[in-house]
Design a protein around this motif. Structure first.
Motif, PDB file in Angstrom:
ATOM      1  N   MET A 151      22.782  25.257  47.977  1.00 24.83           N
ATOM      2  CA  MET A 151      23.245  25.958  46.787  1.00 24.83           C
ATOM      3  C   MET A 151      24.611  25.382  46.404  1.00 24.83           C
ATOM      4  O   MET A 151      25.599  25.598  47.102  1.00 24.83           O
ATOM      5  N   GLY A 152      24.663  24.651  45.338  1.00 28.77           N
ATOM      6  CA  GLY A 152      25.895  23.964  44.979  1.00 28.77           C
ATOM      7  C   GLY A 152      26.905  24.880  44.336  1.00 28.77           C
ATOM      8  O   GLY A 152      26.632  26.031  44.007  1.00 28.77           O
ATOM      9  N   ALA A 153      28.100  24.342  44.098  1.00 26.09           N
ATOM     10  CA  ALA A 153      29.185  25.099  43.479  1.00 26.09           C
ATOM     11  C   ALA A 153      29.004  25.038  41.975  1.00 26.09           C
ATOM     12  O   ALA A 153      29.558  24.171  41.290  1.00 26.09           O
ATOM     13  N   LEU A 154      28.194  25.935  41.441  1.00 27.80           N
ATOM     14  CA  LEU A 154      27.921  25.966  40.007  1.00 27.80           C
ATOM     15  C   LEU A 154      28.938  26.854  39.306  1.00 27.80           C
ATOM     16  O   LEU A 154      29.246  27.938  39.761  1.00 27.80           O
ATOM     17  N   THR A 155      29.465  26.394  38.201  1.00 28.02           N
ATOM     18  CA  THR A 155      30.412  27.170  37.401  1.00 28.02           C
ATOM     19  C   THR A 155      29.988  27.108  35.949  1.00 28.02           C
ATOM     20  O   THR A 155      29.186  26.251  35.546  1.00 28.02           O
ATOM     21  N   LEU A 156      30.529  27.995  35.148  1.00 27.39           N
ATOM     22  CA  LEU A 156      30.242  27.979  33.735  1.00 27.39           C
ATOM     23  C   LEU A 156      30.942  26.803  33.060  1.00 27.39           C
ATOM     24  O   LEU A 156      31.983  26.321  33.501  1.00 27.39           O
ATOM     25  N   LYS A 157      30.354  26.343  31.958  1.00 27.58           N
ATOM     26  CA  LYS A 157      30.925  25.208  31.245  1.00 27.58           C
ATOM     27  C   LYS A 157      32.285  25.540  30.653  1.00 27.58           C
ATOM     28  O   LYS A 157      33.180  24.690  30.576  1.00 27.58           O
ATOM     29  N   ALA A 158      32.467  26.798  30.249  1.00 36.92           N
ATOM     30  CA  ALA A 158      33.756  27.202  29.675  1.00 36.92           C
ATOM     31  C   ALA A 158      34.885  27.090  30.689  1.00 36.92           C
ATOM     32  O   ALA A 158      36.047  26.858  30.331  1.00 36.92           O
ATOM     33  N   PHE A 159      34.550  27.247  31.963  1.00 37.56           N
ATOM     34  CA  PHE A 159      35.584  27.172  32.988  1.00 37.56           C
ATOM     35  C   PHE A 159      36.126  25.755  33.126  1.00 37.56           C
ATOM     36  O   PHE A 159      37.324  25.548  33.282  1.00 37.56           O
ATOM     37  N   SER A 160      35.270  24.751  33.070  1.00 36.79           N
ATOM     38  CA  SER A 160      35.705  23.374  33.292  1.00 36.79           C
ATOM     39  C   SER A 160      36.289  22.728  32.051  1.00 36.79           C
ATOM     40  O   SER A 160      37.079  21.784  32.154  1.00 36.79           O
ATOM     41  N   ASP A 161      35.921  23.195  30.863  1.00 40.24           N
ATOM     42  CA  ASP A 161      36.343  22.530  29.638  1.00 40.24           C
ATOM     43  C   ASP A 161      37.505  23.210  28.937  1.00 40.24           C
ATOM     44  O   ASP A 161      38.270  22.555  28.237  1.00 40.24           O
ATOM     45  N   GLU A 162      37.654  24.520  29.089  1.00 40.37           N
ATOM     46  CA  GLU A 162      38.629  25.237  28.280  1.00 40.37           C
ATOM     47  C   GLU A 162      39.720  25.918  29.095  1.00 40.37           C
ATOM     48  O   GLU A 162      40.856  25.994  28.639  1.00 40.37           O
ATOM     49  N   LEU A 163      39.389  26.450  30.280  1.00 41.60           N
ATOM     50  CA  LEU A 163      40.321  27.277  31.024  1.00 41.60           C
ATOM     51  C   LEU A 163      40.849  26.544  32.244  1.00 41.60           C
ATOM     52  O   LEU A 163      40.261  25.585  32.730  1.00 41.60           O
ATOM     53  N   ARG A 164      41.969  27.017  32.746  1.00 37.05           N
ATOM     54  CA  ARG A 164      42.611  26.413  33.897  1.00 37.05           C
ATOM     55  C   ARG A 164      42.811  27.472  34.982  1.00 37.05           C
ATOM     56  O   ARG A 164      42.830  28.668  34.715  1.00 37.05           O
ATOM     57  N   GLU A 165      42.996  26.996  36.204  1.00 44.39           N
ATOM     58  CA  GLU A 165      43.031  27.886  37.344  1.00 44.39           C
ATOM     59  C   GLU A 165      44.228  28.814  37.323  1.00 44.39           C
ATOM     60  O   GLU A 165      44.155  29.965  37.746  1.00 44.39           O
ATOM     61  N   TRP A 166      45.373  28.322  36.828  1.00 44.88           N
ATOM     62  CA  TRP A 166      46.575  29.153  36.839  1.00 44.88           C
ATOM     63  C   TRP A 166      46.554  30.252  35.781  1.00 44.88           C
ATOM     64  O   TRP A 166      47.444  31.078  35.723  1.00 44.88           O
ATOM     65  N   GLU A 167      45.536  30.283  34.934  1.00 41.04           N
ATOM     66  CA  GLU A 167      45.422  31.321  33.916  1.00 41.04           C
ATOM     67  C   GLU A 167      44.647  32.546  34.410  1.00 41.04           C
ATOM     68  O   GLU A 167      44.496  33.504  33.660  1.00 41.04           O
ATOM     69  N   PHE A 168      44.168  32.524  35.650  1.00 41.72           N
ATOM     70  CA  PHE A 168      43.297  33.588  36.147  1.00 41.72           C
ATOM     71  C   PHE A 168      44.062  34.564  37.021  1.00 41.72           C
ATOM     72  O   PHE A 168      45.107  34.253  37.583  1.00 41.72           O
ATOM     73  N   ILE A 169      43.464  35.754  37.127  1.00 46.95           N
ATOM     74  CA  ILE A 169      43.908  36.787  38.057  1.00 46.95           C
ATOM     75  C   ILE A 169      42.834  36.935  39.124  1.00 46.95           C
ATOM     76  O   ILE A 169      41.654  37.134  38.803  1.00 46.95           O
ATOM     77  N   GLU A 170      43.224  36.824  40.369  1.00 47.32           N
ATOM     78  CA  GLU A 170      42.276  36.912  41.468  1.00 47.32           C
ATOM     79  C   GLU A 170      41.991  38.377  41.812  1.00 47.32           C
ATOM     80  O   GLU A 170      42.900  39.204  41.858  1.00 47.32           O
ATOM     81  N   GLY A 171      40.723  38.683  42.048  1.00 55.00           N
ATOM     82  CA  GLY A 171      40.302  40.024  42.442  1.00 55.00           C
ATOM     83  C   GLY A 171      39.216  39.948  43.495  1.00 55.00           C
ATOM     84  O   GLY A 171      38.562  38.908  43.667  1.00 55.00           O
ATOM     85  N   SER A 207      37.585  35.321  39.811  1.00 54.20           N
ATOM     86  CA  SER A 207      38.631  34.835  38.904  1.00 54.20           C
ATOM     87  C   SER A 207      38.437  35.494  37.553  1.00 54.20           C
ATOM     88  O   SER A 207      37.386  35.314  36.914  1.00 54.20           O
ATOM     89  N   ILE A 208      39.427  36.266  37.114  1.00 52.46           N
ATOM     90  CA  ILE A 208      39.310  37.121  35.931  1.00 52.46           C
ATOM     91  C   ILE A 208      40.383  36.724  34.925  1.00 52.46           C
ATOM     92  O   ILE A 208      41.530  36.450  35.279  1.00 52.46           O
ATOM     93  N   ARG A 209      40.001  36.723  33.668  1.00 57.21           N
ATOM     94  CA  ARG A 209      40.945  36.495  32.574  1.00 57.21           C
ATOM     95  C   ARG A 209      40.438  37.250  31.352  1.00 57.21           C
ATOM     96  O   ARG A 209      39.307  37.074  30.915  1.00 57.21           O
ATOM     97  N   GLU A 210      41.282  38.142  30.822  1.00 55.93           N
ATOM     98  CA  GLU A 210      40.981  38.933  29.627  1.00 55.93           C
ATOM     99  C   GLU A 210      39.668  39.711  29.795  1.00 55.93           C
ATOM    100  O   GLU A 210      38.765  39.670  28.953  1.00 55.93           O
ATOM    101  N   ASP A 211      39.570  40.426  30.938  1.00 53.47           N
ATOM    102  CA  ASP A 211      38.409  41.258  31.235  1.00 53.47           C
ATOM    103  C   ASP A 211      37.104  40.468  31.225  1.00 53.47           C
ATOM    104  O   ASP A 211      36.040  40.994  30.863  1.00 53.47           O
ATOM    105  N   GLN A 212      37.169  39.211  31.627  1.00 52.04           N
ATOM    106  CA  GLN A 212      35.994  38.373  31.760  1.00 52.04           C
ATOM    107  C   GLN A 212      36.029  37.680  33.113  1.00 52.04           C
ATOM    108  O   GLN A 212      37.089  37.253  33.571  1.00 52.04           O
TER     109      GLN A 212
END
Length: 523
Positions: free
Chosen positions: A1-21, A37-42
């Motif tokens: 099971m690979g490390a799959l992420t959403l496309k929006a995460f790799s193209d638009e957002l950065r790690e330092w913009e998130f809140i860890e929960g 990793s949460i940003r703006e209730d997402q």
């Protein structure tokens, strides 16, 4: 099971913009700890957060894709709804006083937290017309914890002592990947053989398939099967099945059969039941709730669904089709039947439109909070206490399941019912906030050292009773049906819809279509 992420995460957002929960994985019955990793209730990224099990499936990484949607602009009239439903319940209570066939208000649920489940139980005690029903028809005995959850024999220390494992109608790679990892680690250490009764599955390690016929258990009990020699020579055998097996009418005899071949005894109880969702164990711990049946649809005035998508509830669809075909006649003179859908989304409205003016006349949707929008408590299939923390606040008009159920309970306490005068005098727990109610839930289930406000959070795991009960009364005979057990399909993405998120995730649905098109003949 690979490390799959959403496309929006790799193209638009950065790690330092998130809140860890921190949260838990709701796609299986283990509730593995997650780092979100949460940003703006997402939620944009889900990773494993348990050092002992640093592993996560694709479903656990991408389940949040089906949680979010644009919130509806239509506001819910909460006060008007509770006023109307209270008047209907008061009218039906007076009508039941003069009728022989009493009309009931059916609450059907699945995937509930302990707080909401206990509040429903208090509602049942205060109002006799309320009936609590499970959606799935599992005939699981809940006298002991070992009869409906995984025991100590599946833990790594105990599993290392075993030399034989028997899988009955279960796919641990799909249903509980944590258990599948433990079995794989035990196999790689050597001197371990795994027998399987059911579909031929790829569990990432070799297994010996005995067939898919349930009558194989009968041959094991009579000693005519070749596998009886392996069972006789084994040490501390482990038997693993799931709750899907208990949909069969002859499923309750499999533990008796295994006792005859010395798989289960008083010194070693290796029987384990793998649950299908995170809330199934908590439901079995409270009470033995009956499933929905045709008798429930003959005389009722309201049907209340909580966290139930009817698209994956085969039992409900079958009963509804029988009702539309007039297979069983309703003796209820009350025609304005109410259909209440308490879910995150109005997912059951299409079902209501099919049976409108035939089975129901009024539809109400009560928007409830999403997963991770409330502090809830669950018991996983291992007996561990799992808690969710409030990390999101997505829907403004929605309320928690516990708040909605508590409002129902408060309305019933303000009314005087004529058919349950004795129940009106019962002393019930009247809670103001959910924090105090958690202590009531803990006191009801487990023994605590002190009755302080923090006593609930001191309990980490229940203490199951693993000793089999020796009954002096002779049990009734049960006919074993020589039919196949459930056929499994290798679809790890969408599956059979046991969780409330995978079926609505666009990423997981597309992965499911590709998997079925490339590896199976089923579409």
């Amino acid at each position: 099971m690979g490390a799959l992420t959403l496309k929006a995460f790799s193209d638009e957002l950065r790690e330092w913009e998130f809140i860890e929960g921190e949260g838990i994985d709701p796609t299986d019955s283990f509730g593995v700890n997650l780092r979100l990793s949460i940003r703006e209730d997402q939620i944009f990224l889900a990773e494993p957060n348990d050092p002992s099990t640093p592993w996560l499936t694709d479903k656990g990484r991408l389940f949040f894709d089906g949680m979010f949607e644009k919130s509806s602009n239509k506001s819910t009239d909460w006060e008007g709804f509770f006023t109307d439903i209270s008047e209907v319940m008061y009218f039906i209570d007076h009508l039941n006083l003069h009728k022989k066939n009493i009309s009931s208000f059916i609450f059907a649920f699945e995937n509930l937290s302990l707080e909401t489940l206990n509040m429903l139980y208090l509602l049942k005690q205060s109002c006799s017309m309320v009936e609590l029903r499970k959606v799935e028809s599992h005939q699981v005995s809940n006298d002991l914890e070992s009869q409906y959850q995984l025991g100590l024999s599946t833990q790594k220390a105990k599993l290392h002592m075993s030399t034989l494992g028997i899988l009955i109608n279960t796919n641990p790679r799909y249903e509980g990947y944590i258990l599948n990892l433990s079995l794989r680690q035990r196999f790689l250490k050597g001197d371990f053989k795994l027998l399987s009764i059911g579909s031929m599955l790829d569990l990432t390690f070799p297994t010996y398939n005995l067939g898919s016929n349930f009558g194989i258990l009968k041959s094991l009990g009579s000693g005519t099967h070749l596998a009886c020699q392996d069972i006789k020579n084994s040490e501390f055998p482990v038997v693993i099945t799931n709750t899907e097996l208990f949909k069969r009418s002859d499923a309750k005899v499999f533990t008796e059969i295994l006792k005859y071949v010395n798989v289960l005894d008083t010194a070693w109880n290796g029987c384990n039941v793998l649950n299908h969702n995170i809330g199934s164990t908590g439901i079995q711990s409270l009470n033995k709730f009956l499933p929905l049946s045709s008798e429930d649809f003959t005389n009722f005035f309201g049907l209340y669904y909580i966290n139930v998508p009817l698209s994956s509830a085969g039992n409900v669809k079958k009963l509804t089709e029988l009702h539309l075909l007039n297979i069983f006649n309703s003796t209820n003179s009350f025609n304005n039947k109410v259909f209440i859908d308490q879910n995150v989304k109005a997912i059951n409205k299409t079902f209501y439109e099919k049976v409108e003016n035939k089975l129901f006349d009024n539809y109400f949707h009560l928007p409830s909070n999403m997963f991770l929008e409330d502090n809830e408590t669950y018991i996983n299939t291992q007996g561990l206490i799992k808690r969710t923390t409030k990390l999101l606040h997505f829907k403004k008009d929605a309320k928690t399941n516990w708040q909605i159920t508590r409002k129902f309970y408060a309305n019933t306490k303000s009314l005087v019912f004529f058919n349950n005068k004795k129940d009106n005098m019962l002393v019930n727990f009247n809670s103001i906030n959910s924090f105090n109610f958690k202590n009531y839930v803990n006191f009801q289930f487990y023994a605590v050292q002190t009755l302080t406000s923090l006593s609930f959070y001191l309990t980490k795991q229940n203490s199951p009773l693993n000793s089999p009960v020796q009954l002096s009364i002779k049990s009734s005979k049960v006919k074993v049906l020589n039919t196949k057990v459930k056929n499994w399909l290798d679809d790890f993405f969408n599956g059979n819809g046991k969780d409330s998120f995978s079926y609505n995730s666009s990423v997981l649905v597309n992965c499911s279509k590709i998997m079925r098109a490339s590896s199976t003949n089923f579409f």
